[in-house]
Design an enzyme around this catalytic site. Structure first.
Site, PDB file in Angstrom:
ATOM      1  N   LYS A   1       0.808  -1.229   0.000  1.00  0.00           N
ATOM      2  CA  LYS A   1       0.000   0.000   0.000  1.00  0.00           C
ATOM      3  C   LYS A   1       0.840   1.278   0.000  1.00  0.00           C
ATOM      4  CE  LYS A   1      -4.362  -1.413   2.100  1.00  0.00           C
ATOM      5  NZ  LYS A   1      -5.304  -1.174   3.192  1.00  0.00           N
TER       6      LYS A   1
ATOM      7  N   ASP B   1     -10.419   3.352   1.581  1.00  0.00           N
ATOM      8  CA  ASP B   1     -10.695   2.988   2.983  1.00  0.00           C
ATOM      9  C   ASP B   1     -11.242   4.193   3.747  1.00  0.00           C
ATOM     10  OD1 ASP B   1      -9.955   0.340   2.825  1.00  0.00           O
ATOM     11  OD2 ASP B   1      -7.902   0.669   3.512  1.00  0.00           O
TER      12      ASP B   1
HETATM   13  P1  NAP Z   1      -1.414  -3.515   9.478  1.00  0.00           P
HETATM   14  O1  NAP Z   1      -1.056  -2.315   8.683  1.00  0.00           O
HETATM   15  O2  NAP Z   1      -0.614  -4.754   9.325  1.00  0.00           O
HETATM   16  O3  NAP Z   1      -1.443  -3.073  11.050  1.00  0.00           O
HETATM   17  C1  NAP Z   1      -1.710  -4.025  12.033  1.00  0.00           C
HETATM   18  C2  NAP Z   1      -1.949  -3.331  13.376  1.00  0.00           C
HETATM   19  O4  NAP Z   1      -2.449  -4.321  14.273  1.00  0.00           O
HETATM   20  C3  NAP Z   1      -0.693  -2.755  14.019  1.00  0.00           C
HETATM   21  O5  NAP Z   1      -1.044  -1.651  14.790  1.00  0.00           O
HETATM   22  C4  NAP Z   1      -0.223  -3.931  14.913  1.00  0.00           C
HETATM   23  O6  NAP Z   1       0.532  -3.507  16.021  1.00  0.00           O
HETATM   24  C5  NAP Z   1      -1.574  -4.435  15.405  1.00  0.00           C
HETATM   25  N1  NAP Z   1      -1.553  -5.850  15.806  1.00  0.00           N
HETATM   26  C6  NAP Z   1      -1.579  -6.934  15.007  1.00  0.00           C
HETATM   27  N2  NAP Z   1      -1.593  -8.053  15.740  1.00  0.00           N
HETATM   28  C7  NAP Z   1      -1.572  -7.674  17.041  1.00  0.00           C
HETATM   29  C8  NAP Z   1      -1.582  -8.370  18.284  1.00  0.00           C
HETATM   30  N3  NAP Z   1      -1.604  -9.700  18.329  1.00  0.00           N
HETATM   31  N4  NAP Z   1      -1.559  -7.646  19.436  1.00  0.00           N
HETATM   32  C9  NAP Z   1      -1.519  -6.299  19.407  1.00  0.00           C
HETATM   33  N5  NAP Z   1      -1.517  -5.584  18.253  1.00  0.00           N
HETATM   34  C10 NAP Z   1      -1.543  -6.259  17.092  1.00  0.00           C
HETATM   35  O7  NAP Z   1      -2.910  -3.961   9.201  1.00  0.00           O
HETATM   36  P2  NAP Z   1      -4.156  -3.046   8.745  1.00  0.00           P
HETATM   37  O8  NAP Z   1      -4.233  -3.055   7.270  1.00  0.00           O
HETATM   38  O9  NAP Z   1      -4.090  -1.758   9.463  1.00  0.00           O
HETATM   39  O10 NAP Z   1      -5.384  -3.937   9.281  1.00  0.00           O
HETATM   40  C11 NAP Z   1      -5.735  -3.995  10.669  1.00  0.00           C
HETATM   41  C12 NAP Z   1      -7.085  -4.678  10.806  1.00  0.00           C
HETATM   42  O11 NAP Z   1      -8.075  -3.876  10.175  1.00  0.00           O
HETATM   43  C13 NAP Z   1      -7.161  -6.061  10.128  1.00  0.00           C
HETATM   44  O12 NAP Z   1      -7.954  -6.907  10.923  1.00  0.00           O
HETATM   45  C14 NAP Z   1      -7.883  -5.775   8.825  1.00  0.00           C
HETATM   46  O13 NAP Z   1      -8.622  -6.880   8.353  1.00  0.00           O
HETATM   47  C15 NAP Z   1      -8.821  -4.654   9.257  1.00  0.00           C
HETATM   48  N6  NAP Z   1      -9.214  -3.799   8.124  1.00  0.00           N
HETATM   49  C16 NAP Z   1     -10.532  -3.787   7.811  1.00  0.00           C
HETATM   50  C17 NAP Z   1     -10.968  -3.007   6.776  1.00  0.00           C
HETATM   51  C18 NAP Z   1     -12.437  -3.001   6.440  1.00  0.00           C
HETATM   52  O14 NAP Z   1     -12.777  -2.647   5.308  1.00  0.00           O
HETATM   53  N7  NAP Z   1     -13.298  -3.324   7.380  1.00  0.00           N
HETATM   54  C19 NAP Z   1     -10.074  -2.210   6.043  1.00  0.00           C
HETATM   55  C20 NAP Z   1      -8.708  -2.222   6.416  1.00  0.00           C
HETATM   56  C21 NAP Z   1      -8.281  -3.041   7.469  1.00  0.00           C
HETATM   57  P3  NAP Z   1       2.141  -3.353  15.922  1.00  0.00           P
HETATM   58  O15 NAP Z   1       2.382  -1.998  15.300  1.00  0.00           O
HETATM   59  O16 NAP Z   1       2.609  -3.453  17.323  1.00  0.00           O
HETATM   60  O17 NAP Z   1       2.643  -4.483  15.058  1.00  0.00           O
END
Ligand code: NAP
Length: 294
Positions: free
Chosen positions: A76, A112
């Site tokens: 991204k 998003d």
């Molecule tokens: P990302 O860029 O990989 O960021 C992941 C985030 O989650 C980071 O802040 C990470 O913390 C934290 N994290 C992951 N596993 C963790 C754990 N076990 N304990 C504590 N913190 C944890 O991912 P993203 O794209 O932002 O996505 C995050 C979530 O949003 C996902 O579930 C995704 O499916 C969802 N999402 C949904 C939509 C929708 O349309 N509804 C759109 C986008 C994303 P660290 O910085 O410490 O690693």
């Protein structure tokens, strides 16, 4: 045996999603079903593209005359230098999730943000000038922060994250890019955060915590984090009712699940590519049954 290629039309438009690893994505279902319902000659496919092949994959979009792509983790942010033009929100956020090949000009968007804004639209008045908390500091959190600052005009934002350095750098980033200075950062240690959670008008989970198969996890397990004056939004859409949301609900908070955001961000991309509206109601119920059947 004869090969029947009646379903492959000469004027078929090609779309897809690139990521690595390309995990189970609901986007092919959402878009291919929409093409079928709207009777459009398009097909949408998943492509697993490692970082080392990203530049070649983007060259392929123009070389093959593809209509566009969705872009997911880990591309991204990396994709920006390969595009000719980037929308205002994608440029401020520094992340693109949709590319449109506009007659050889590759334009990048971040839909998003639209998904977040529609999900919270009905709370606009309550969010104006409010204190809010965003848990997470990844790509999802960036679109939430942009929308809360630009569209909802919140007063103060707490960013809570497992890795405090990432929360810090997001704070610096939004200070610089959007001149929003009222951001505080905290490490994700729920017992210390009860006061911050409980005084927030909105709490957003923008982490993967609670996502299937880890459905018994929640960013906070402490019921006192929530109260009846709050809005609680989970970006996680699988399961639709996460543990985080059910805890909040049990304390009387209003909850918003991630399904609307999923459909709305997809619908915005669909509109950019095809110039037509996604049949959102039908897509919402198809996604719902597909997620629930898993
Ligand atoms: P990302 O860029 O990989 O960021 C992941 C985030 O989650 C980071 O802040 C990470 O913390 C934290 N994290 C992951 N596993 C963790 C754990 N076990 N304990 C504590 N913190 C944890 O991912 P993203 O794209 O932002 O996505 C995050 C979530 O949003 C996902 O579930 C995704 O499916 C969802 N999402 C949904 C939509 C929708 O349309 N509804 C759109 C986008 C994303 P660290 O910085 O410490 O690693």
């Amino acid at each position: 045996m004869q090969f029947n290629n009646n379903h492959i039309k000469n004027n078929l438009n090609l779309l897809g999603i690139i990521g690595h690893p390309i995990k189970h994505s609901y986007s092919p279902l959402m878009h291919n079903l929409s093409f079928e319902i709207n009777n459009l000659e398009y097909i949408y496919l998943p492509f697993d593209v490692p970082i080392s092949e990203l530049k070649n994959a983007i060259k392929g979009v123009t070389a093959l005359g593809m209509t566009g792509l969705n872009v997911t983790v880990p591309h991204k942010e990396r994709i920006l230098p390969f595009l000719h033009d980037v929308s205002e929100e994608a440029s401020v956020i520094g992340a693109v999730n949709t590319i449109h090949n506009d007659n050889g000009t590759l334009r990048g968007y971040n839909t998003d943000v639209h998904g977040v804004s529609v999900s919270l639209e009905k709370y606009k008045e309550r969010l104006s000038d409010a204190e809010v908390t965003v848990i997470g500091a990844g790509g999802g959190a960036r679109s939430v922060l942009y929308s809360l600052i630009r569209n909802f005009r919140v007063r103060r934002i707490n960013i809570v994250n497992r890795t405090i350095e990432k929360a810090e750098s997001l704070k610096e980033y939004f200070n610089a890019k959007m001149h929003f200075e009222k951001i505080k950062t905290y490490e994700l240690t729920p017992p210390d955060l009860i006061e911050i959670f409980s005084r927030s008008t909105l709490i957003v989970n923008a982490t993967a915590i609670g996502m299937s198969p880890d459905i018994d996890d929640s960013p906070t397990e402490i019921p006192e984090s929530f109260n009846e004056n709050q809005i609680v939004f989970d970006l996680v859409y699988n399961p639709i009712g996460t543990k985080f949301l059910s805890l909040a609900q049990s304390r009387g908070a209003e909850t918003v699940n991630g399904l609307t955001m999923l459909v709305e961000q997809g619908a915005k991309s669909f509109e950019i590519w095809t110039g037509t509206e996604m049949p959102k109601e039908q897509i919402l119920s198809a996604l719902k049954s597909s997620i629930e059947q898993e």
